[in-house]
Design a protein around this motif. Structure first.
Motif, PDB file in Angstrom:
ATOM      1  N   ASP A  31       0.840  -1.380   0.461  1.00 50.80           N
ATOM      2  CA  ASP A  31      -0.089   0.311   0.346  1.00 50.80           C
ATOM      3  C   ASP A  31       1.205   1.141  -0.049  1.00 50.80           C
ATOM      4  N   SER A  76       0.074   4.173  -0.090  1.00 54.87           N
ATOM      5  CA  SER A  76      -0.876   6.123  -0.349  1.00 54.87           C
ATOM      6  C   SER A  76      -0.804   6.097   1.225  1.00 54.87           C
ATOM      7  N   THR A  95      -3.458   8.923   1.466  1.00 57.68           N
ATOM      8  CA  THR A  95      -4.048  10.159   1.412  1.00 57.68           C
ATOM      9  C   THR A  95      -5.031   9.054   0.157  1.00 57.68           C
ATOM     10  N   ASP A  96      -5.736   8.675   0.123  1.00 59.14           N
ATOM     11  CA  ASP A  96      -6.158   7.315  -1.111  1.00 59.14           C
ATOM     12  C   ASP A  96      -7.790   7.457   0.166  1.00 59.14           C
ATOM     13  N   ASN A 151      -5.362  -0.702   0.506  1.00 61.22           N
ATOM     14  CA  ASN A 151      -5.673  -0.828  -1.082  1.00 61.22           C
ATOM     15  C   ASN A 151      -3.135  -1.163  -0.998  1.00 61.22           C
ATOM     16  N   ASN A 170      -0.125  11.394  -8.739  1.00 56.06           N
ATOM     17  CA  ASN A 170      -1.061  11.996  -7.769  1.00 56.06           C
ATOM     18  C   ASN A 170      -1.363  10.814  -6.241  1.00 56.06           C
ATOM     19  N   ASP A 171      -1.891  11.648  -5.727  1.00 57.50           N
ATOM     20  CA  ASP A 171      -1.870  10.926  -4.405  1.00 57.50           C
ATOM     21  C   ASP A 171      -1.995   9.592  -3.535  1.00 57.50           C
ATOM     22  N   GLU A 172      -3.329   9.288  -4.692  1.00 57.52           N
ATOM     23  CA  GLU A 172      -3.669   8.151  -4.511  1.00 57.52           C
ATOM     24  C   GLU A 172      -2.836   7.029  -4.689  1.00 57.52           C
ATOM     25  N   ASN A 173      -2.244   7.380  -5.901  1.00 57.13           N
ATOM     26  CA  ASN A 173      -1.277   6.091  -6.496  1.00 57.13           C
ATOM     27  C   ASN A 173      -0.140   6.586  -5.821  1.00 57.13           C
ATOM     28  N   ASP A 180      -4.022   4.004   8.013  1.00 57.99           N
ATOM     29  CA  ASP A 180      -3.159   4.116   6.941  1.00 57.99           C
ATOM     30  C   ASP A 180      -1.895   5.244   6.949  1.00 57.99           C
ATOM     31  N   ASP A 204       2.147   5.699   3.193  1.00 57.13           N
ATOM     32  CA  ASP A 204       3.745   6.270   2.482  1.00 57.13           C
ATOM     33  C   ASP A 204       5.079   6.269   3.130  1.00 57.13           C
TER      34      ASP A 204
END
Length: 627
Positions: free
Chosen positions: A290, A292, A294-295, A300, A410-413, A513, A517
């Motif tokens: 995982d 991120s 901030t998703d 994920n 992107n933050d979610e990636n 979460d 990151d």
């Protein structure tokens, strides 16, 4: 002895060695008479149970870090970094440890503090860091029974870990030798090998790295991270943790920031090999992560082609199977961050520090990274180019095209993932950066770096290596997948779903979460011991908390047996405000106590929790195994 460098890549065991390991695990072996009653081998079941603990009442100041146990006096020695001392606990009643004294380093070296402690048959050895960490430290020896100082001697700079050889006649110290915070002084890393057979007059020999200085380019090409500014190999290598073979002849030290092992011949006090560890490919199945925080608070865990995890192990332990020695590592990850609090460094003075960590979204911003100047842009990176690009072939999966990282940042990636800017960009044959223009075309007059791969910190796993640093087994994505599963529960009662607080931080509440990151659950401490004829590994997860238990008897086929996380409060924003009931946060060091040495005749595990300042005592309840 002339040092030789062995540069090895990940490998596997031969069929013969695997068979030998399996045979040993099943109670067999070569030669000798067949026992009259063959041993039975049933599946081992293990459950940790917290039966006691001790609290300093101090939160977030590393008041409980590294434990060591003396069976003769039944005393536990716990490094209290906040006090710069060792707390001494009476462990005769493990359910109720009581502080009965302390070891103070200032009697040995004024203003000093203790980083690590080890015990062997009533002799306590401590690693003492000087008030100025770049100055030489000391090793000191105490009697466990009455805490009397027996002797001391000078060692290298910043002795960070200490351990005994199996016979108790020698201690080894990992002298990390970190640079000063402004990077103006960078001492050499080294291993001190100390004869303590006469504790009043310890004799120190030093296994250093200066003989490798001329091999810097070859080491770098082989994958050893030698990258500090203006540093020799000896200055750049930073020993972190040591383990010793069962015969006491060989030691291995993790060189954490360098992503390598040092192999040491103890008799000659010589570093004989530097073994690069390589990387984990997060783009292949089984190595997902995982990336991120901030998703949307979702979990994920997926493959990320182009992302590689550097193992960067902290703790290391060793054990024998099939007549071979295996090394077990907790792959925490660590970035160099010197001068991060120095305004002059961020203003552009590269001589005042060195920070290698950078978020992907800033590294590959198509507008370049000038917008981060004066904020978090390392001047050494800024001197290389004006911005970075992603190779569209490698990173096309998340939308990268020539000159544009697309949705990859992107933050979610991948945008929030912390990586090192020092690796992964394309270079010329002479090692200098290959430059590209803003469209993604190779151009010697350009001002962009092209990143073919991104290197993140830590492998979010534990690994087993052979004695030559070749990878035998890695837990892959199992830690994060287990923490995200319905099978994983938190709290002493094992009633809180782990998934509700997946990859949380150890010093904050409602933080699901928040560590994805960075280094995820962040495995750091490790201990190995024998229970019911099986070899077990206990791995502490520094950020998520708790201890995982694996059966590693067969090095190629470890099996997870248990996970216990005794943190009770997961929602209070500042756990320090509810410290008395929050539970244990931030496991740092672990010590296994076998049944034969245990105060209660059953195996125990003791864990130092640096954030909660607590010592936890776990009973290891086991059934099955080899009888």
């Amino acid at each position: 002895m002339t040092p030789r460098t062995r540069w090895t890549s990940a490998g596997t065991l031969t069929a013969t060695l695997i068979a030998a390991a399996v045979l040993a695990a099943c109670g067999g072996g070569g030669g000798g008479a067949t026992p009259a009653t063959p041993p039975t081998d049933t599946p081992l079941r293990v459950q940790l149970e917290k039966i006691g603990g001790y609290s300093t009442g101090l939160f977030g100041v590393s008041a409980a870090e590294i434990p060591a146990y003396d069976a003769a006096s039944q005393r536990l020695f716990m490094v209290n970094a906040q006090a710069g001392k060792v707390d001494v606990l009476d462990l005769r009643v493990p359910a109720s440890p009581v502080k009965i004294g302390e070891i103070d380093a200032t009697a040995v070296l004024a203003g000093a503090e203790i980083n690590s402690v080890a015990v062997h048959d009533g002799l306590v050895a401590v690693a003492i860091q000087a008030p100025v960490k770049t100055d030489p430290g000391r090793v000191a020896l105490f009697r466990a029974a009455d805490l009397a100082l027996l002797g001391s001697a000078a060692v290298g700079a910043q002795p960070d870990m200490i351990t005994f050889t199996p016979d108790g006649r020698t201690v080894l110290l990992a002298n990390e030798g970190e640079p000063s915070d402004d990077y103006q002084i960078d001492p050499e890393g080294s291993i001190s090998i100390v004869d303590v057979s006469t504790p009043a007059t310890p004799v120190v020999r030093t296994a250093g790295f200066s003989a490798f200085n001329a091999q810097k380019a070859a080491l770098q090409a082989a994958g050893v991270r030698v990258y500090g500014p203006n540093a020799t190999v000896a200055q750049d290598l930073e020993p972190e943790y040591i383990t010793v073979s069962a015969d006491g002849r060989t030691a291995w030290a993790t060189l954490q920031e360098n992503n390598a092992f040092a192999k040491i011949d103890i008799a000659s006090a010589t570093v004989t090999d530097i073994l690069p560890l390589g990387f984990k490919d997060h783009g292949v199945a089984g190595n997902e992560l995982d990336a991120s925080d901030t998703d949307g608070g979702t979990i994920n865990i997926r493959t990320w082609p182009g992302v590689r995890g550097l193992y960067l192990p902290d703790s290391i332990a060793s054990y024998s199977a099939g007549g071979q020695t295996y090394l077990v590592t907790a792959n925490e990850g660590d970035a160099r961050a010197w001068g991060e609090d120095n305004a002059a460094y961020w203003a552009g003075d590269a001589s005042k520090g060195f920070v290698e960590e950078f978020r992907v979204k800033h590294l590959v911003n198509r507008s370049g990274w000038a917008g981060r100047a004066g904020n978090d842009l390392p001047p050494q990176l800024n001197a290389l180019a004006a911005g970075g690009l992603l190779d569209p072939v490698t990173f096309g999966h998340c939308g990268a095209i020539a000159g544009n990282p697309g949705a990859c940042r992107n933050d979610e990636n991948l945008g929030r993932l912390n990586v090192t800017w020092t690796m992964g960009y394309r270079t010329n044959p002479d090692g200098s950066p290959m430059l590209f223009d803003a469209t993604g075309a190779a151009n010697p007059a350009g001002n962009r770096l092209m990143y073919d791969h991104l290197y993140s910190y830590g492998a979010r796993s534990f690994s087993i290596w052979n004695a030559d640093g070749q990878l035998v087994w890695d837990s892959g994505a199992e830690f994060e997948r287990f923490l995200a599963s319905a099978d994983c529960k938190l709290g002493s009662a094992r009633s809180i779903p782990c998934a509700d607080f997946f990859n949380s931080g150890h010093d904050e509440g409602s933080a699901k979460d928040s560590r994805s990151d960075a280094k995820g659950p962040e495995p750091e401490g490790i201990a190995v011991g024998q229970v019911n004829g099986r070899t077990l590994a206990f791995i502490g997860l520094e950020r998520m908390g708790g201890v995982l238990v694996y059966d590693i008897t067969v090095p190629t086929a470890p099996r997870r047996l248990d996970y216990l996380n005794t943190r009770e409060d997961w929602t209070t924003a500042d756990p320090g405000t509810v410290l008395a009931t929050a539970g244990d946060l931030g496991p740092e060091g672990l010590v296994f106590i076998p049944a034969a040495r245990s105060p209660i005749g059953v195996p125990l595990l003791v864990v130092g929790n640096e954030v909660s300042g607590t010592t936890a005592v776990y009973r290891i309840n086991a059934t099955g195994g080899v009888r």
